[in-house]
Write an enzyme that holds these catalytic residues in place. Structure first.
Site, PDB file in Angstrom:
ATOM      1  NE  ARG A 172       4.040   6.555   1.803  1.00  0.00           N
ATOM      2  CZ  ARG A 172       4.375   5.230   2.196  1.00  0.00           C
ATOM      3  NH1 ARG A 172       4.733   4.500   1.215  1.00  0.00           N
ATOM      4  NH2 ARG A 172       4.093   5.082   3.448  1.00  0.00           N
ATOM      5  CB  ALA A 188       1.767   0.406   7.108  1.00  0.00           C
ATOM      6  N   PRO A 241       0.762  -1.181   0.005  1.00  0.00           N
ATOM      7  CG  PRO A 241      -0.152  -1.021   2.090  1.00  0.00           C
ATOM      8  CD  PRO A 241       0.524  -2.049   1.330  1.00  0.00           C
ATOM      9  CG  ASN A 242      -0.129   4.367   1.272  1.00  0.00           C
ATOM     10  OD1 ASN A 242      -1.093   4.945   0.702  1.00  0.00           O
ATOM     11  ND2 ASN A 242      -0.330   3.602   2.397  1.00  0.00           N
ATOM     12  CE1 TYR A 297       8.956   4.960   3.492  1.00  0.00           C
ATOM     13  CE2 TYR A 297       7.145   6.627   2.984  1.00  0.00           C
ATOM     14  CZ  TYR A 297       7.887   5.563   3.837  1.00  0.00           C
ATOM     15  OH  TYR A 297       7.193   5.281   4.900  1.00  0.00           O
ATOM     16  NE  ARG A 304       6.747   4.761   9.872  1.00  0.00           N
ATOM     17  CZ  ARG A 304       5.699   4.815   9.086  1.00  0.00           C
ATOM     18  NH1 ARG A 304       5.353   3.661   8.306  1.00  0.00           N
ATOM     19  NH2 ARG A 304       4.895   5.875   8.931  1.00  0.00           N
ATOM     20  CD  GLU A 314       9.074  -7.778   5.635  1.00  0.00           C
ATOM     21  OE1 GLU A 314       8.428  -8.857   5.934  1.00  0.00           O
ATOM     22  OE2 GLU A 314       9.264  -6.811   6.551  1.00  0.00           O
ATOM     23  CG  HIS A 317      10.572  -2.591   5.023  1.00  0.00           C
ATOM     24  ND1 HIS A 317       9.285  -2.370   4.881  1.00  0.00           N
ATOM     25  CD2 HIS A 317      10.541  -3.826   5.542  1.00  0.00           C
ATOM     26  CE1 HIS A 317       8.605  -3.345   5.512  1.00  0.00           C
ATOM     27  NE2 HIS A 317       9.468  -4.196   5.886  1.00  0.00           N
ATOM     28  CG  LEU A 318      11.366   1.709  -0.798  1.00  0.00           C
ATOM     29  CD1 LEU A 318      10.418   2.649  -1.019  1.00  0.00           C
ATOM     30  CD2 LEU A 318      12.440   1.642  -1.803  1.00  0.00           C
ATOM     31  CB  SER A 319      12.532   4.031   5.492  1.00  0.00           C
ATOM     32  OG  SER A 319      11.440   3.146   5.830  1.00  0.00           O
ATOM     33  NE  ARG A 341      10.449   5.919   8.826  1.00  0.00           N
ATOM     34  CZ  ARG A 341       9.262   5.762   7.841  1.00  0.00           C
ATOM     35  NH1 ARG A 341       9.324   4.695   6.934  1.00  0.00           N
ATOM     36  NH2 ARG A 341       8.394   6.724   7.708  1.00  0.00           N
ATOM     37  CG  ASP A 346      -0.802 -17.025   9.352  1.00  0.00           C
ATOM     38  OD1 ASP A 346       0.129 -17.116   9.923  1.00  0.00           O
ATOM     39  OD2 ASP A 346      -2.075 -16.781   9.947  1.00  0.00           O
ATOM     40  CG  ASN A 366       7.968  -2.210   0.744  1.00  0.00           C
ATOM     41  OD1 ASN A 366       7.504  -2.187   1.780  1.00  0.00           O
ATOM     42  ND2 ASN A 366       8.635  -1.119   0.371  1.00  0.00           N
ATOM     43  CG  HIS A 421       4.763  -1.654  10.446  1.00  0.00           C
ATOM     44  ND1 HIS A 421       6.084  -2.103  10.550  1.00  0.00           N
ATOM     45  CD2 HIS A 421       4.926  -0.761   9.665  1.00  0.00           C
ATOM     46  CE1 HIS A 421       6.877  -1.149   9.629  1.00  0.00           C
ATOM     47  NE2 HIS A 421       6.100  -0.529   9.187  1.00  0.00           N
TER      48      HIS A 421
HETATM   49  C1  DQA Z   1       8.004   1.069   4.021  1.00  0.00           C
HETATM   50  C2  DQA Z   1       7.948   1.292   5.542  1.00  0.00           C
HETATM   51  C3  DQA Z   1       6.574   1.313   6.199  1.00  0.00           C
HETATM   52  O1  DQA Z   1       6.701   1.546   7.316  1.00  0.00           O
HETATM   53  C4  DQA Z   1       5.636   2.046   5.354  1.00  0.00           C
HETATM   54  O2  DQA Z   1       4.391   1.982   6.023  1.00  0.00           O
HETATM   55  C5  DQA Z   1       5.918   2.139   4.161  1.00  0.00           C
HETATM   56  C6  DQA Z   1       6.875   1.810   3.248  1.00  0.00           C
HETATM   57  C7  DQA Z   1       9.582   1.179   3.289  1.00  0.00           C
HETATM   58  O3  DQA Z   1       9.596   0.746   2.403  1.00  0.00           O
HETATM   59  O4  DQA Z   1      10.235   1.664   3.959  1.00  0.00           O
HETATM   60  O5  DQA Z   1       4.545   2.328   3.299  1.00  0.00           O
HETATM   61  O6  DQA Z   1       7.602  -0.347   3.941  1.00  0.00           O
END
Ligand code: DQA
Length: 144
Positions: free
Chosen positions: A17, A76, A9-10, A22, A110, A97, A99-101, A106, A86, A73, A79
């Protein structure tokens, strides 16, 4: 060898964003970087983005018949989504997995990923190059 990359998502809003967190690359640009690396590794990669938890779960289920490995990825959902955790366990594929950040540096909510423990490995904090590293790692895993 086919690899599925799932953006959660997002992540469709990458580039606009919170670019200080990111990065300034759009999702299309990130996917192009992933595809270039995949070509060099001789992998056939498919990139998808889904905002819904159920859509990500459906994509994971479908992947088990079609792909040798998955990069995800979960955004959120990482978390708190035990359902995605599952699904990752259920499909029995190697999943990395990304994560960009660096989620461990953080906000407190997170810092924990409930999906990470279902994955083979986690790359966090390296921006889009995290996907490239995950692809290389999977390429090695898939050769064995
Ligand atoms: C994220 C980190 C998550 O906490 C956040 O909700 C994202 C991006 C990352 O790629 O750093 O949407 O997964």
């Amino acid at each position: 060898m086919r690899v599925l990359v799932l953006h959660g998502p997002n992540l469709n809003l990458l580039g606009e964003r919170e670019p200080h967190i990111y990065g300034s690359q759009t999702l299309a640009e990130v996917n192009e970087q992933i595809s270039t690396e995949a070509r060099q590794l001789g992998l056939d990669v498919q990139c998808e983005q889904h905002n819904g938890e159920g859509q990500l779960i459906d994509a994971l289920h479908a992947a088990r018949k079609q792909y040798a490995g998955v990069i995800i990825n979960p955004g959120a959902y990482a978390h708190y989504s035990y359902a995605i955790a599952d699904a990752i366990t259920a499909i029995g594929l190697p999943v990395v997995e990304v994560h960009l950040s660096n989620i461990t540096s953080r906000e407190p909510f997170r810092r924990k990923s409930v999906t990470a423990s279902a994955c083979r490995a986690v790359v966090s904090g390296l921006g889009a190059s995290g996907y490239v590293l995950a692809l290389r790692a999977l390429a090695g895993t898939l050769e064995k």
